[in-house]
Motif scaffolding. Sequence first.
Motif, mmCIF file in Angstrom:
data_model
loop_
_atom_site.group_PDB
_atom_site.id
_atom_site.type_symbol
_atom_site.label_atom_id
_atom_site.label_comp_id
_atom_site.label_asym_id
_atom_site.label_seq_id
_atom_site.Cartn_x
_atom_site.Cartn_y
_atom_site.Cartn_z
ATOM 1 N N LEU A 701 8.410 -8.674 -9.568
ATOM 2 C CA LEU A 701 7.084 -8.687 -8.967
ATOM 3 C C LEU A 701 6.564 -7.279 -8.744
ATOM 4 O O LEU A 701 7.321 -6.362 -8.454
ATOM 5 C CB LEU A 701 7.117 -9.424 -7.623
ATOM 6 N N MET A 702 5.249 -7.143 -8.869
ATOM 7 C CA MET A 702 4.581 -5.879 -8.562
ATOM 8 C C MET A 702 3.539 -6.177 -7.482
ATOM 9 O O MET A 702 2.799 -7.162 -7.581
ATOM 10 C CB MET A 702 3.913 -5.304 -9.810
ATOM 11 N N PHE A 703 3.473 -5.338 -6.439
ATOM 12 C CA PHE A 703 2.587 -5.581 -5.308
ATOM 13 C C PHE A 703 1.485 -4.525 -5.270
ATOM 14 O O PHE A 703 1.711 -3.351 -5.591
ATOM 15 C CB PHE A 703 3.370 -5.542 -3.990
ATOM 16 N N SER A 704 0.295 -4.955 -4.842
ATOM 17 C CA SER A 704 -0.852 -4.037 -4.787
ATOM 18 C C SER A 704 -1.662 -4.290 -3.527
ATOM 19 O O SER A 704 -1.724 -5.421 -3.020
ATOM 20 C CB SER A 704 -1.760 -4.209 -6.005
ATOM 21 N N TYR A 705 -2.274 -3.205 -3.026
ATOM 22 C CA TYR A 705 -3.188 -3.318 -1.884
ATOM 23 C C TYR A 705 -4.538 -2.783 -2.325
ATOM 24 O O TYR A 705 -4.685 -1.602 -2.641
ATOM 25 C CB TYR A 705 -2.669 -2.529 -0.685
ATOM 26 N N LYS A 706 -5.516 -3.652 -2.407
ATOM 27 C CA LYS A 706 -6.864 -3.295 -2.831
ATOM 28 C C LYS A 706 -6.858 -2.521 -4.146
ATOM 29 O O LYS A 706 -7.523 -1.504 -4.309
ATOM 30 C CB LYS A 706 -7.578 -2.495 -1.740
ATOM 31 N N GLY A 707 -6.051 -3.019 -5.090
ATOM 32 C CA GLY A 707 -6.028 -2.450 -6.429
ATOM 33 C C GLY A 707 -5.058 -1.309 -6.640
ATOM 34 O O GLY A 707 -4.873 -0.847 -7.764
ATOM 35 N N SER A 719 3.063 2.294 3.204
ATOM 36 C CA SER A 719 2.054 2.190 2.142
ATOM 37 C C SER A 719 0.721 1.710 2.692
ATOM 38 O O SER A 719 -0.339 2.234 2.329
ATOM 39 C CB SER A 719 2.547 1.230 1.052
ATOM 40 N N LEU A 720 0.766 0.731 3.573
ATOM 41 C CA LEU A 720 -0.473 0.189 4.140
ATOM 42 C C LEU A 720 -1.252 1.243 4.920
ATOM 43 O O LEU A 720 -2.450 1.438 4.693
ATOM 44 C CB LEU A 720 -0.163 -0.997 5.060
ATOM 45 N N VAL A 721 -0.571 1.918 5.845
ATOM 46 C CA VAL A 721 -1.304 2.862 6.689
ATOM 47 C C VAL A 721 -1.826 4.045 5.892
ATOM 48 O O VAL A 721 -2.901 4.575 6.186
ATOM 49 C CB VAL A 721 -0.435 3.344 7.870
#
Length: 870
Positions: A701-707, A719-721
Amino acid sequence: MAEILLYVQAALTDEAACADAHAAALATLCDTLALTDPDVLLGIVDVAYFAARLPGFLAAAAPGAVDQGDLPVFAARAIAEAVDILPQWAPTFAQHGAVEALRDRLLAADNIELAEECLRALDKISEECPDQCLRLGVAAAALHLFDFLSASKQKVALKIVAELVQECDDADVPKAMEAAPALCNLLQSADNSILESALSCLGMLAADAHGKAEHMDRLCESKVIDTAMGLLDKDGWKTLGDDTLPGILGLLKHIASASEKAVNSLFDLGVCDLLKQMITYYSRSHSGSDKLEMLVEFIYQLMRPLGASGQENATTEQNAHIDQLASIVTLITQVAKCGALSSVCYRCIVVIGNIVELSTPTFLVELQKTANLSSFLTCLLARKNRHIVFQTLEVSKTLLKKHHQFFFESFTKEGVKHAIETIQAQEKNRNSSQKLKKKNNTQEWCLCFELDLDSSSTDGCKIENNAILNLAEEIKKSFVVVKANNKSPHRFGCVLKFVKDFFARLNRHALTVPTQDLDLCKELSDISRKFLSDELPSTSTFTFAKSGSTKYLVDYLSNGAYLKSNLNNCQDLAEQLKEVQHRLQKFTHLALKVSNGSSVKPLEILVDKLLDALHMSYDSFPVILSDHGQRTRESTMIPLRHSTTQESELLDIKFVKARREKELRSYGGVLPVSLSSKPGDIEAVLWPEVSKGNAQGSSRLMFSYKGTKLQPSATIFESLVRLMNAGQSDIMIDSSFWDEEHRISYNRNKCENVSSPSSCNTQLFAMQEKLEQSLVKDPFFSTLFHGRLPGDVDESDPSYNLLLTLKVLEGLNRFSYQLSMDQQICKFAEGYLRSLDDLKVTISPIPQHQFMSSLLTNKLEIYKVNSTTY
């Protein structure tokens, strides 16, 4: 009950009754008040009668009159009981002279019991009528017999003083100051609670003065400065409690901010030497940032009276006090470099700006030579915080104004000129972008009033939208004023060329066998000495960083693996390993050999340059901050990667299938995720839920936050902050972050073999095991061998080459003895050394702590931020 009160009133009204009869009646009144319900007392007691009569029984007997016995004691006790049970009666007693009577009797008391009863009564009245009590001198009276009171009543006395001097009116400040001498004496108490209470009261007195010199001078006359400095002297500050030291520094700060007399006293008592000791000590402590912040603020307040009196002569005459303060500029620059918070850095540059403003041009030239202000300014101009950048530009402007030619040359050499030109271009681009977006989404704490004691937090920010651009353009225009024939003789391009040439020649001489080509070896030795021992120390950090030295050095040590990635040919693996070891040995000898009578090894200079250059990339390593928001929690922290003691915090993450993902199922619901969890940890949970059973391999799996793809090596939390606060030097976390349901998308990683080891890596691992050498098994060697850092660190980041070089040099230093000994053994085996005595290793490593950046240590270790609930 009514009958008892009638008896008491009749007895007290009888003028012919003796003191003992009155005392008996008052004793009965005390018992009645103590045992009766307050609501009952409100209905049956004539408070006005007792308020009018009781103060009279407190008065001292006239000379030669009959002794009053216990009458004053019972009178004070009755007043205390009354206002204790029913505080609303306190104003009535105050109106009938109870405060004056209690005060006078306290000052004239000849027994401790009476004094303590008076204090008890005044304690309650002062809570209800603080202004009246203060104006009548109760603050000073409460401390009159302090040394003779019991421990509990001493606390009462200090409580009364604190109640009265807290936020008093301007007109009442002189009366509040009457308590200062007694409070100052209490600073010498061995009881820590008394010391802290006295400090608190003195701090409130200083705050009450609102910066008025006459009031601050009054505090000085009370010997507060001498006593407080006495507590700090001779390392006494190291033994003070966590609340006591800030209390003393806060008190001295307030007094110094308005009183030139106080400033003179502090300098006469050696405050600069004390500040040097404290700054040095707390700079080395990972928990000393709050103390450093207070110390820098204290220095700032020391300069305010000096600025008011010495501004006119700053161009011709050096103030003696500024001369002393300037001696700690180097330490302040270190504090700024090590400050994990923008507020700390801002305080430092403001303080340095004030010193610059009040110094003569001649003195500033000498200061540049010892403290290298220009290099420091370059470091701060690389920050993203606009308040720091603006203030640094102001200091740069002032330095040019003081001595234009000298600092123009220094600014060119150390990179200030380049940084200002970069800022100008960035600001123009920023303004254009904002016009398109029509709003600025960047949030930044205003630091304009961080050091102003009397400023309101509602004041507007002083930095207008174009303030930085206008100031940068103004400074840049001043550069043009320097005529061509007066420009700096510093040959910037020549230095860059020399740096590059050194590493190019080092590569050409890499295969030279010792004693085989003596001329070639001498040439290498000469150029190495010229660069490492002569040129490098005088090369500015800016020049060093721009020269590409780190790139060439790592490429040399890795035998081209860094730039050419030539490990693809696995047949050359053994030869590559041998060559890398050979190059390490050669450079170890060059970097750790002291020459020309110097006590500093070239490696020390090289590491210092790398760390200084790394500090210019400070904002690549953001700090996560609390916003003092509404959420109640003890602290917010960046989690340690492998911590087992940290309490578990959870984030609510809603994992959603990527829009174009066809082969996976949707995940229903929200998943609580630990702050220490990485994408790989989450994959183990999600994969069984979302896979359709037709996909294999690791890293599925590969995860992304807003692209934006999440880095596998970073935690979800990190990563989020960072992505939510892109572009900010200090990352903001408010209560909404913890309450929000964050959305992260997932899709199948099509490169299923991404984590499977390559054949070269497999062969390297086997070779490392076969050789059984600790050197080649060490992580630093693998980093060098591959020519890149492990993991998925962004290679385009300006800090990447610096971190890679530091990691390699740290390993080289750690294994320097083994590298040198292996080299000597090889020489002996090949016949170049004849005697066993020649095998002796003559070089030694530099201390390991020199590779640590205290600035980044403060950022990357657990960073706790107390979260206060308002």
